[in-house]
Motif scaffolding. Sequence first.
Motif, PDB file in Angstrom:
ATOM      1  N   MET A  48     -38.939 -48.664  50.345  1.00  0.00           N
ATOM      2  CA  MET A  48     -40.373 -48.832  50.156  1.00  0.00           C
ATOM      3  C   MET A  48     -41.157 -48.127  51.255  1.00  0.00           C
ATOM      4  O   MET A  48     -42.181 -47.491  51.013  1.00  0.00           O
ATOM      5  CB  MET A  48     -40.728 -50.319  50.113  1.00  0.00           C
ATOM      6  CG  MET A  48     -42.222 -50.592  50.031  1.00  0.00           C
ATOM      7  SD  MET A  48     -42.991 -49.822  48.574  1.00  0.00           S
ATOM      8  CE  MET A  48     -42.417 -50.920  47.294  1.00  0.00           C
ATOM      9  N   SER A  49     -40.670 -48.256  52.491  1.00  0.00           N
ATOM     10  CA  SER A  49     -41.340 -47.600  53.611  1.00  0.00           C
ATOM     11  C   SER A  49     -41.418 -46.096  53.388  1.00  0.00           C
ATOM     12  O   SER A  49     -42.459 -45.472  53.617  1.00  0.00           O
ATOM     13  CB  SER A  49     -40.606 -47.906  54.914  1.00  0.00           C
ATOM     14  OG  SER A  49     -41.198 -47.223  55.997  1.00  0.00           O
ATOM     15  N   LEU A  50     -40.318 -45.501  52.937  1.00  0.00           N
ATOM     16  CA  LEU A  50     -40.302 -44.062  52.681  1.00  0.00           C
ATOM     17  C   LEU A  50     -41.236 -43.717  51.522  1.00  0.00           C
ATOM     18  O   LEU A  50     -41.986 -42.727  51.597  1.00  0.00           O
ATOM     19  CB  LEU A  50     -38.875 -43.602  52.367  1.00  0.00           C
ATOM     20  CG  LEU A  50     -38.694 -42.119  52.008  1.00  0.00           C
ATOM     21  CD1 LEU A  50     -39.268 -41.210  53.076  1.00  0.00           C
ATOM     22  CD2 LEU A  50     -37.216 -41.821  51.760  1.00  0.00           C
ATOM     23  N   LEU A  91     -43.939 -45.222  50.561  1.00  0.00           N
ATOM     24  CA  LEU A  91     -45.328 -45.310  51.016  1.00  0.00           C
ATOM     25  C   LEU A  91     -45.697 -44.125  51.897  1.00  0.00           C
ATOM     26  O   LEU A  91     -46.823 -43.612  51.839  1.00  0.00           O
ATOM     27  CB  LEU A  91     -45.551 -46.627  51.752  1.00  0.00           C
ATOM     28  CG  LEU A  91     -45.484 -47.888  50.879  1.00  0.00           C
ATOM     29  CD1 LEU A  91     -45.498 -49.139  51.749  1.00  0.00           C
ATOM     30  CD2 LEU A  91     -46.618 -47.925  49.873  1.00  0.00           C
ATOM     31  N   ARG A  92     -44.747 -43.668  52.694  1.00  0.00           N
ATOM     32  CA  ARG A  92     -44.994 -42.465  53.510  1.00  0.00           C
ATOM     33  C   ARG A  92     -45.190 -41.242  52.627  1.00  0.00           C
ATOM     34  O   ARG A  92     -46.037 -40.378  52.916  1.00  0.00           O
ATOM     35  CB  ARG A  92     -43.843 -42.246  54.481  1.00  0.00           C
ATOM     36  CG  ARG A  92     -43.830 -43.198  55.669  1.00  0.00           C
ATOM     37  CD  ARG A  92     -42.561 -43.059  56.468  1.00  0.00           C
ATOM     38  NE  ARG A  92     -42.274 -41.679  56.797  1.00  0.00           N
ATOM     39  CZ  ARG A  92     -41.041 -41.203  57.042  1.00  0.00           C
ATOM     40  NH1 ARG A  92     -40.000 -42.009  56.964  1.00  0.00           N
ATOM     41  NH2 ARG A  92     -40.865 -39.936  57.362  1.00  0.00           N
ATOM     42  N   ASP A 103     -48.634 -41.338  51.364  1.00  0.00           N
ATOM     43  CA  ASP A 103     -49.587 -40.935  52.407  1.00  0.00           C
ATOM     44  C   ASP A 103     -49.686 -39.417  52.501  1.00  0.00           C
ATOM     45  O   ASP A 103     -50.787 -38.852  52.620  1.00  0.00           O
ATOM     46  CB  ASP A 103     -49.166 -41.499  53.765  1.00  0.00           C
ATOM     47  CG  ASP A 103     -49.336 -43.003  53.865  1.00  0.00           C
ATOM     48  OD1 ASP A 103     -50.100 -43.565  53.063  1.00  0.00           O
ATOM     49  OD2 ASP A 103     -48.705 -43.605  54.759  1.00  0.00           O
ATOM     50  N   GLU A 121     -35.369 -36.687  54.977  1.00  0.00           N
ATOM     51  CA  GLU A 121     -35.128 -38.116  55.144  1.00  0.00           C
ATOM     52  C   GLU A 121     -34.022 -38.672  54.246  1.00  0.00           C
ATOM     53  O   GLU A 121     -33.372 -39.661  54.601  1.00  0.00           O
ATOM     54  CB  GLU A 121     -36.425 -38.888  54.869  1.00  0.00           C
ATOM     55  CG  GLU A 121     -37.581 -38.532  55.773  1.00  0.00           C
ATOM     56  CD  GLU A 121     -37.413 -39.082  57.169  1.00  0.00           C
ATOM     57  OE1 GLU A 121     -36.652 -40.069  57.320  1.00  0.00           O
ATOM     58  OE2 GLU A 121     -38.024 -38.545  58.099  1.00  0.00           O
ATOM     59  N   VAL A 178     -38.128 -49.069  43.024  1.00  0.00           N
ATOM     60  CA  VAL A 178     -39.302 -48.965  43.888  1.00  0.00           C
ATOM     61  C   VAL A 178     -40.333 -48.122  43.162  1.00  0.00           C
ATOM     62  O   VAL A 178     -39.986 -47.096  42.566  1.00  0.00           O
ATOM     63  CB  VAL A 178     -38.959 -48.314  45.251  1.00  0.00           C
ATOM     64  CG1 VAL A 178     -40.235 -47.978  46.032  1.00  0.00           C
ATOM     65  CG2 VAL A 178     -38.066 -49.220  46.078  1.00  0.00           C
ATOM     66  N   SER A 183     -50.621 -44.177  43.949  1.00  0.00           N
ATOM     67  CA  SER A 183     -51.694 -44.012  44.930  1.00  0.00           C
ATOM     68  C   SER A 183     -52.845 -43.227  44.324  1.00  0.00           C
ATOM     69  O   SER A 183     -52.673 -42.089  43.890  1.00  0.00           O
ATOM     70  CB  SER A 183     -51.171 -43.292  46.182  1.00  0.00           C
ATOM     71  OG  SER A 183     -52.092 -43.410  47.240  1.00  0.00           O
ATOM     72  N   TRP A 232     -48.034 -51.010  44.563  1.00  0.00           N
ATOM     73  CA  TRP A 232     -46.630 -50.783  44.854  1.00  0.00           C
ATOM     74  C   TRP A 232     -45.813 -52.022  44.500  1.00  0.00           C
ATOM     75  O   TRP A 232     -46.332 -53.139  44.438  1.00  0.00           O
ATOM     76  CB  TRP A 232     -46.416 -50.393  46.304  1.00  0.00           C
ATOM     77  CG  TRP A 232     -46.796 -51.452  47.322  1.00  0.00           C
ATOM     78  CD1 TRP A 232     -45.981 -52.390  47.888  1.00  0.00           C
ATOM     79  CD2 TRP A 232     -48.095 -51.655  47.887  1.00  0.00           C
ATOM     80  NE1 TRP A 232     -46.686 -53.174  48.766  1.00  0.00           N
ATOM     81  CE2 TRP A 232     -47.984 -52.746  48.792  1.00  0.00           C
ATOM     82  CE3 TRP A 232     -49.339 -51.045  47.716  1.00  0.00           C
ATOM     83  CZ2 TRP A 232     -49.079 -53.222  49.519  1.00  0.00           C
ATOM     84  CZ3 TRP A 232     -50.421 -51.523  48.442  1.00  0.00           C
ATOM     85  CH2 TRP A 232     -50.283 -52.588  49.337  1.00  0.00           C
ATOM     86  N   SER A 241     -41.346 -53.451  44.431  1.00  0.00           N
ATOM     87  CA  SER A 241     -39.917 -53.209  44.580  1.00  0.00           C
ATOM     88  C   SER A 241     -39.161 -54.316  43.885  1.00  0.00           C
ATOM     89  O   SER A 241     -39.667 -55.447  43.757  1.00  0.00           O
ATOM     90  CB  SER A 241     -39.520 -53.160  46.062  1.00  0.00           C
ATOM     91  OG  SER A 241     -39.819 -54.380  46.705  1.00  0.00           O
ATOM     92  N   GLU A 275     -55.244 -56.096  51.106  1.00  0.00           N
ATOM     93  CA  GLU A 275     -53.988 -56.125  50.381  1.00  0.00           C
ATOM     94  C   GLU A 275     -53.773 -57.499  49.765  1.00  0.00           C
ATOM     95  O   GLU A 275     -54.156 -58.515  50.335  1.00  0.00           O
ATOM     96  CB  GLU A 275     -52.824 -55.789  51.305  1.00  0.00           C
ATOM     97  CG  GLU A 275     -52.851 -54.378  51.856  1.00  0.00           C
ATOM     98  CD  GLU A 275     -51.619 -54.060  52.686  1.00  0.00           C
ATOM     99  OE1 GLU A 275     -50.694 -54.900  52.729  1.00  0.00           O
ATOM    100  OE2 GLU A 275     -51.585 -52.980  53.291  1.00  0.00           O
TER     101      GLU A 275
END
Length: 254
Positions: A1-3, A5-6, A9, A53, A106, A110, A119, A121, A134
Amino acid sequence: MSLALRLADEADKITTARFRARDLVVERKPDRTPVTDADVAVEDAIRAVLAAEAPDDQVAGEERGGTAGAGRAWVVDPIDGTKNFLRGVPVWATLIALVVDGVPVVGVVSAPALGRRWWASAGGGAHTRDALGERAIAVSGVRDLSDAYLSTTHLGTWGEYHSREAYLALVDACWENRAFGDFWQHCLVAEGAIDVAAEPIVNPWDVAPFQVLVTEAGGRFSDLSGVARFDGGNVLSSNGHLHEAALKVLAENR
């Protein structure tokens, strides 16, 4: 999820810079759909991050191709709603999904011109961010089609790819209908603002994140035959309570 969202961005930086740009380059693909320089730039940027990544993951994107086979695959639509984007309509989004062995686990959607992001997961719930902050989201509790709010993308595609009469029968069975179109309608289903969204023709990258977003919000996502999949060529998302009834109307009026 972190990836994921990046990646969103990075996409937002490009799309917001190119939205309503006077020098936006627009071309037509072989299927006659438009593509802008922003579409290509976003997908290339996402692919570059993933190469660094997650180099072993597959990538399937609208502009550069690729397939989502067994294992891990990122399915990307750099700008869903390109026609809106090139006309200056702010309803467009970048769609990102991580699919594992054919199942989205996931999903990130955006829409920076709307100031929105959604988002989800697998097992982690569904969420959104807007001007109010949020929050977790959930589908509506509407249980009768006669009380339902329905959306599609473009009525004309029903006559070409499924059945115009079937969709109009579903319209008649529901309380209200609109054509919010593309990504937005499925996000609205997930957050409970509308109850049913149906599309007779989609590509996998158009809807991959919504399978996990809608189901994690408590709803149901399938193709128009009722199979839970994002690559069936068409789609129905709902709050779950109305799914079988909507499928029945569409099947009976083809």
